[in-house]
Design an enzyme around this catalytic site. Structure first.
Site, mmCIF file in Angstrom:
data_model
loop_
_atom_site.group_PDB
_atom_site.id
_atom_site.type_symbol
_atom_site.label_atom_id
_atom_site.label_comp_id
_atom_site.label_asym_id
_atom_site.label_seq_id
_atom_site.Cartn_x
_atom_site.Cartn_y
_atom_site.Cartn_z
ATOM 1 N N ALA A 47 65.704 19.204 46.882
ATOM 2 C CA ALA A 47 66.294 18.500 48.021
ATOM 3 C C ALA A 47 65.912 17.023 48.075
ATOM 4 O O ALA A 47 66.551 16.255 48.787
ATOM 5 C CB ALA A 47 65.883 19.178 49.326
ATOM 6 N N TYR A 48 64.887 16.608 47.336
ATOM 7 C CA TYR A 48 64.477 15.203 47.334
ATOM 8 C C TYR A 48 65.330 14.370 46.383
ATOM 9 O O TYR A 48 65.294 13.150 46.422
ATOM 10 C CB TYR A 48 63.014 15.047 46.924
ATOM 11 C CG TYR A 48 62.002 15.808 47.736
ATOM 12 C CD1 TYR A 48 62.310 16.429 48.932
ATOM 13 C CD2 TYR A 48 60.695 15.917 47.283
ATOM 14 C CE1 TYR A 48 61.363 17.127 49.649
ATOM 15 C CE2 TYR A 48 59.739 16.602 48.004
ATOM 16 C CZ TYR A 48 60.071 17.218 49.184
ATOM 17 O OH TYR A 48 59.128 17.899 49.886
#
Length: 97
Positions: A47-48
């Site tokens: 998700a980063y």
């Protein structure tokens, strides 16, 4: 760096460098700097959107991979063994080309 011994005998650093909110453009430089000053534990997540930068920094650091403790998390939609495995293989294939 202090470590803690896990149940499987692996020594894990007690302090790590996290890349949450580190932009993909800056991630490689930041992680390389962290490794150069002694960090051996790096934490990231799909998700980063900066896992590629983490991987590039690991390669460029010259530190043997077995001396680094890399932690990542998969998207919630990829939870479960088979989905997580497929997700990781997809990302690995995409970044190794």
């Amino acid at each position: 760096m202090e470590t803690v011994k896990l149940n499987n005998g692996v020594e894990m650093p007690m302090v790590g460098y996290g890349v949450f909110l580190v932009s993909p453009e800056e991630c490689e430089r930041c992680v390389l700097d962290a490794i150069n000053v002694g960090y051996r534990s790096i934490d990231t997540a799909q998700a980063y959107f900066n896992e590629e930068g983490v991987g590039n920094a690991v390669v460029k650091s010259g530190v043997p991979r077995e001396e680094l403790f890399i932690t990542t998390k998969v998207w919630i939609a990829n939870a479960g063994y088979e989905k997580a495995k497929a997700s990781i293989e997809k990302v690995s294939t995409k970044t190794s080309n």
